[in-house]
Design an enzyme around this catalytic site. Structure first.
Site, mmCIF file in Angstrom:
data_model
loop_
_atom_site.group_PDB
_atom_site.id
_atom_site.type_symbol
_atom_site.label_atom_id
_atom_site.label_comp_id
_atom_site.label_asym_id
_atom_site.label_seq_id
_atom_site.Cartn_x
_atom_site.Cartn_y
_atom_site.Cartn_z
ATOM 1 N N PRO A 170 0.728 -1.123 0.130
ATOM 2 C CA PRO A 170 -0.030 -0.101 -0.015
ATOM 3 C C PRO A 170 0.873 1.212 -0.033
ATOM 4 O O PRO A 170 1.773 1.535 0.718
ATOM 5 C CB PRO A 170 -0.818 -0.157 1.156
ATOM 6 N N GLU A 171 0.530 2.230 -1.017
ATOM 7 C CA GLU A 171 1.073 3.629 -0.884
ATOM 8 C C GLU A 171 0.086 4.590 -0.556
ATOM 9 O O GLU A 171 -1.131 3.991 -0.350
ATOM 10 C CB GLU A 171 1.573 3.743 -2.292
ATOM 11 N N LYS A 201 -0.448 7.087 5.485
ATOM 12 C CA LYS A 201 -0.982 5.809 4.960
ATOM 13 C C LYS A 201 -1.795 5.173 6.283
ATOM 14 O O LYS A 201 -2.023 3.955 6.289
ATOM 15 C CB LYS A 201 0.377 4.825 4.836
ATOM 16 N N ASN A 213 7.111 2.467 -1.561
ATOM 17 C CA ASN A 213 8.349 1.920 -2.288
ATOM 18 C C ASN A 213 8.282 1.927 -3.817
ATOM 19 O O ASN A 213 9.283 2.319 -4.549
ATOM 20 C CB ASN A 213 8.414 0.498 -2.060
ATOM 21 N N ARG A 238 13.634 -2.982 1.440
ATOM 22 C CA ARG A 238 12.630 -3.103 0.343
ATOM 23 C C ARG A 238 13.683 -2.854 -1.039
ATOM 24 O O ARG A 238 14.546 -2.212 -1.213
ATOM 25 C CB ARG A 238 11.754 -1.867 0.348
#
Ligand SMILES: [Zn+2]
Length: 286
Positions: free
Chosen positions: A6-7, A55, A172, A257
């Protein structure tokens, strides 16, 4: 899996879906399956709103209560109509059920779930930098984000961009794409980024543009395979110049990541290529 991380825009869409399904209605079912909240019962309370802050998700209820959740890597909220079967995962992964007469929202694998007084929401989200999807985003938000980013000039820009204390909403995928558009590798020092204000402005514009879109586009092109410059193109090539895209881990130990960059289009430091890297990325990227 990586595509599903999720962004800010994903969380915004989740909030919009939950808001449309629940706001204005009274809860007829409330089941919070984390030990600390197991005795909480909000049935009979009207849902006032569901909003994203960075977020984080904040569901506000009549009576001054806020249910705070965060999806991190694996969480999801799904909305179902009465009688529809739930498909978000096995039952033991359900952390929250919020039902109204017409709709049921089910929270799966939520790593963060808290109930707090609405007046004390700052305890959960007060640390966040300016929110890229805040409708009130403006010049002063951009200045504040820049001030926070520049406070640690030696930090790698890739790490600084995903740090929600600096600005809220970049994950990311956007990190890799923003570094590409900025022409710098994710390991470039913040102080060495030639045009940081442009990068912050672009972060805001990209998240805005993708806010209500099912796919994530940073190139302006919606055709399959042409939506992103470098992210996830590990077997592919840079969309702009055709050079093979490189990938490597970035982030604090335990939170690394996969980051992507084009060695031709982006200047700056980068980890040395390692022969096993491709295989490892392929595994992690599934
Ligand atoms: Zn390139």
């Amino acid at each position: 899996m990586m595509e599903g991380v999720p962004e800010g825009d994903t969380v915004w869409q989740t909030a919009a879906r939950l808001h449309a399904a629940l706001a204005g209605s009274e809860l007829t079912r409330c089941d919070l399956r984390v030990p600390r909240l197991a005795t909480v019962d909000l049935t009979g309370h009207r849902v006032e709103s569901v909003r994203a802050r960075g977020k984080h998700l904040l569901a506000r209820f009549e009576g001054g209560w806020t249910l705070h959740s965060h999806l991190r890597m694996e969480g999801a909220w799904q909305v179902y109509q009465a009688g529809e079967s739930w498909r978000g995962g096995p039952g033991h992964q359900i952390r929250a059920i919020l039902g109204t007469e017409a709709r049921t929202a089910v929270g799966y694998r939520l790593p963060v779930l808290d109930l707090l007084r609405t007046a004390e929401e700052a305890k959960a989200v007060g640390h966040l930098g300016p929110d890229l999807l805040d409708p009130a985003w403006g010049e002063s938000s951009a200045q504040e984000a820049l001030r926070r980013l520049r406070a640690r000039p030696d930090r790698a820009i890739g790490e600084a961009l995903v740090d929600q204390h600096n600005l809220a909403g970049v994950g990311n995928v956007y990190k890799s794409e923003l570094c590409f558009v900025g022409g710098v590798t994710p390991w470039t020092r913040v102080a060495d980024v030639p045009d940081l204000p442009r990068m912050v402005d672009l972060a805001h514009r990209l998240l805005e543009a993708n806010r209500e879109r099912p796919m994530r586009v940073t190139t302006g092109e919606t055709r399959a395979g042409r939506t992103l410059w470098v992210y996830g193109r590990k077997r592919g090539t840079c969309l702009r110049c055709g050079t093979p895209v490189r990938s490597g881990d970035q982030g604090a130990a335990g939170e690394e990541r996969v980051t992507y960059w084009c060695p031709h289009c982006q200047a700056g430091p980068a980890p040395a290529p390692s022969p096993w890297r491709g295989g490892r990325d392929a595994q992690r990227g599934r």
